[in-house]
Design an enzyme around this catalytic site. Structure first.
Site, PDB file in Angstrom:
ATOM      1  N   GLU A  51      45.221   6.075  39.136  1.00 23.21           N
ATOM      2  CA  GLU A  51      45.663   4.155  38.550  1.00 23.21           C
ATOM      3  C   GLU A  51      45.921   4.274  36.985  1.00 23.21           C
ATOM      4  O   GLU A  51      46.253   3.397  36.874  1.00 23.21           O
ATOM      5  CB  GLU A  51      43.807   4.036  38.872  1.00 23.21           C
ATOM      6  CG  GLU A  51      43.520   4.319  39.641  1.00 23.21           C
ATOM      7  CD  GLU A  51      43.073   6.201  40.623  1.00 23.21           C
ATOM      8  OE1 GLU A  51      43.628   6.630  40.977  1.00 23.21           O
ATOM      9  OE2 GLU A  51      42.129   5.500  41.603  1.00 23.21           O
ATOM     10  N   CYS A  56      38.092   6.823  41.691  1.00 27.32           N
ATOM     11  CA  CYS A  56      36.561   8.013  41.537  1.00 27.32           C
ATOM     12  C   CYS A  56      36.015   7.062  40.276  1.00 27.32           C
ATOM     13  O   CYS A  56      35.833   6.112  39.527  1.00 27.32           O
ATOM     14  CB  CYS A  56      37.036   9.120  40.868  1.00 27.32           C
ATOM     15  SG  CYS A  56      37.491   9.408  38.948  1.00 27.32           S
ATOM     16  N   ARG A  83      60.387  32.417  44.673  1.00 23.77           N
ATOM     17  CA  ARG A  83      61.098  32.725  44.419  1.00 23.77           C
ATOM     18  C   ARG A  83      62.342  31.895  45.433  1.00 23.77           C
ATOM     19  O   ARG A  83      61.957  31.577  46.414  1.00 23.77           O
ATOM     20  CB  ARG A  83      62.020  34.120  44.465  1.00 23.77           C
ATOM     21  CG  ARG A  83      61.390  35.539  44.057  1.00 23.77           C
ATOM     22  CD  ARG A  83      62.282  36.603  43.482  1.00 23.77           C
ATOM     23  NE  ARG A  83      61.590  37.164  44.822  1.00 23.77           N
ATOM     24  CZ  ARG A  83      60.899  37.145  45.235  1.00 23.77           C
ATOM     25  NH1 ARG A  83      60.102  37.447  44.518  1.00 23.77           N
ATOM     26  NH2 ARG A  83      61.152  38.266  46.866  1.00 23.77           N
ATOM     27  N   LEU A 133      43.116  43.098  55.993  1.00 24.80           N
ATOM     28  CA  LEU A 133      42.008  41.922  54.680  1.00 24.80           C
ATOM     29  C   LEU A 133      41.961  40.783  55.335  1.00 24.80           C
ATOM     30  O   LEU A 133      41.078  40.383  55.578  1.00 24.80           O
ATOM     31  CB  LEU A 133      43.785  42.068  53.507  1.00 24.80           C
ATOM     32  CG  LEU A 133      43.109  40.826  52.819  1.00 24.80           C
ATOM     33  CD1 LEU A 133      41.191  41.319  51.700  1.00 24.80           C
ATOM     34  CD2 LEU A 133      43.888  40.237  51.063  1.00 24.80           C
TER      35      LEU A 133
HETATM   36  C1  AOF Z   1      41.503   8.823  41.674  1.00 20.20           C
HETATM   37  N1  AOF Z   1      42.511   9.135  41.108  1.00 20.20           N
HETATM   38  O1  AOF Z   1      45.240  10.321  40.878  1.00 20.20           O
HETATM   39  C2  AOF Z   1      43.020  11.266  41.212  1.00 20.20           C
HETATM   40  C3  AOF Z   1      40.842  11.541  41.392  1.00 20.20           C
HETATM   41  O2  AOF Z   1      38.186  16.064  36.290  1.00 20.20           O
HETATM   42  P1  AOF Z   1      39.437  14.898  36.632  1.00 20.20           P
HETATM   43  O3  AOF Z   1      38.329  14.209  36.306  1.00 20.20           O
HETATM   44  O4  AOF Z   1      40.154  15.446  36.555  1.00 20.20           O
HETATM   45  O5  AOF Z   1      38.550  14.326  38.200  1.00 20.20           O
HETATM   46  C4  AOF Z   1      38.685  14.977  39.667  1.00 20.20           C
HETATM   47  C5  AOF Z   1      37.948  14.718  40.672  1.00 20.20           C
HETATM   48  O6  AOF Z   1      39.152  13.004  40.505  1.00 20.20           O
HETATM   49  C6  AOF Z   1      39.184  14.681  41.673  1.00 20.20           C
HETATM   50  O7  AOF Z   1      37.543  16.297  42.465  1.00 20.20           O
HETATM   51  C7  AOF Z   1      38.671  14.409  43.049  1.00 20.20           C
HETATM   52  O8  AOF Z   1      37.407  14.026  43.450  1.00 20.20           O
HETATM   53  C8  AOF Z   1      39.133  12.451  41.121  1.00 20.20           C
HETATM   54  N2  AOF Z   1      40.855  12.789  41.530  1.00 20.20           N
HETATM   55  N3  AOF Z   1      40.819  10.545  41.531  1.00 20.20           N
HETATM   56  O9  AOF Z   1      40.678   8.032  41.980  1.00 20.20           O
HETATM   57  C9  AOF Z   1      43.072  10.213  40.696  1.00 20.20           C
HETATM   58  N4  AOF Z   1      43.518  12.240  40.906  1.00 20.20           N
HETATM   59 ZN    ZN Z   2      40.015   9.009  38.919  1.00 20.28          ZN
END
Ligand code: AOF
Ligand code: ZN
Length: 341
Positions: free
Chosen positions: A56, A80, A211, A276
């Site tokens: 975003e 997030c 590779r 394993l």
């Molecule tokens: C989003 N947009 O493009 C991504 C998200 O450590 P940070 O700040 O990079 O946060 C990682 C977490 O944020 C990841 O575990 C997931 O929950 C969210 N990733 N969220 O809105 C994004 N890559």
């Molecule tokens: Zn985010």
């Protein structure tokens, strides 16, 4: 009521953008698009890996003069809500003045989830679940890892038609053909770690790098993880400079999995040997099995899986074949644990 289906073509595009980011590493592949009030695309963005701006924020950065009134953000994952390596996207969208947010998958993270609520509370229209099934499928590895709080675990082996992984003298080069091997190398280049037991390192002396068909190395090399207590000759190939390597001196694969999770690994590949692989299967610690089956017969006793605690047929580990295809002269099979087991 807003017709949510009108956003499906934009979500398709956002899902394509997501794939431009790396499949490996701690973070998911996420794509984002900004639309003006007439639903024309005015910016595109995607996430380029842990520590870099989220999708975003990447899309918003393409609009240096800010977003026009009435804009919509279309994102493949719920924005997030937390400050991790980067700040919360829900807040970034609110501050940018976005009017509507459309997303596909829910964020399963304990800390990062609830972005939708933050957006709604700020008076933004939130539409969730557009192409959710497609988006969940595309991110199945990351979503499974987050849900299980351990890396997604792939087991892989090459075998002859009579189910042997080596001839009696232990030679195993090359059971599978070049098309199969290319497939394995491409998969390796898109994940976090390759695991092998000390026995395999000693007997096969594998390189375990990713590779390309011309022999050159992929840009991303997974961590090579040697599991087991034996002291190993540091001249073995796995310890060369071509990729990073660690030896984890334990027999407890649960401990191995948890250490790799703590290092930010979300997808690991168990490449052998039989001991394993059998430990992972015994503990139910796998999400898929990839088998490259070659049209060869060698007989003998070298098999992919040995003791997994199944004494009788009714205790068999049940799987479903989800993919079966020809790769050169070989047959490739992908199987997953049967649902409900
Ligand atoms: C989003 N947009 O493009 C991504 C998200 O450590 P940070 O700040 O990079 O946060 C990682 C977490 O944020 C990841 O575990 C997931 O929950 C969210 N990733 N969220 O809105 C994004 N890559
Ligand atoms: Zn985010």
């Amino acid at each position: 009521m807003t017709d949510t289906r009108q956003f499906e073509p934009m979500m398709h595009r956002a899902l394509e953008l997501a794939l431009l980011g790396p499949a490996y590493g701690a973070n998911p592949q996420v794509g984002a698009i900004i639309l003006d009030k007439d639903l024309n695309v005015i910016a595109e963005g995607w996430h380029k890996g842990a520590g870099t701006p989220h999708a975003e924020v990447d899309a918003l950065s393409k609009l240096p003069n800010g977003v026009p009134a009435g804009s919509t953000a279309v994102v493949t994952l719920e924005p997030c809500n937390h400050t991790g390596r980067t700040g919360p996207c829900a807040v970034a969208l609110i501050e940018a003045g976005i009017s509507r947010v459309v997303y596909a998958s829910k964020d399963p993270g304990d800390e990062s989830a609830n972005g939708a609520k933050t957006l709604t509370d700020a008076g933004i229209e939130v539409i969730q679940g557009v192409l959710e099934r497609e988006a969940d499928e595309q991110s199945v590895i990351w979503l499974t890892a987050m849900k299980k709080q351990r890396p997604f675990i792939t087991l892989k082996w090459a075998q002859t038609l009579d189910g042997r992984t080596a001839a009696t003298d232990k030679t195993s080069k090359w059971i599978s053909g070049s098309v199969s091997r290319e497939d394995v190398h491409l998969r390796r280049s898109n994940l976090d770690a390759i695991l092998v037991g000390t026995g395999t390192v000693k007997y096969d002396n594998p390189d375990l790098t990713a590779r390309k068909p011309d022999g050159s190395r992929y840009e991303h090399q997974p961590l090579r993880v040697v599991v087991g207590m034996s002291e190993l000759d540091q001249d073995l190939r796995v310890f060369n400079e071509d990729a990073p390597t660690v030896q984890l001196k334990t027999q407890d694969v649960r401990e191995v999995v948890s250490q790799l999770w703590d290092r930010g690994m979300r997808h690991i590949l168990v490449e052998g040997g039989a001991q394993l692989a059998s430990e992972f299967i015994s503990l139910g610690l796998f999400d898929e099995i990839l088998i490259y089956q070659a049209p060869l017969l060698v007989g003998g006793t070298n098999v992919a899986v040995t003791e997994i605690g199944v004494a009788t047929m009714t205790n068999a580990v049940e799987l479903d074949f989800v993919e079966v295809k020809q790769l050169g002269a070989d047959v490739f099979v992908r199987a997953i644990p049967r649902k409900g087991n």
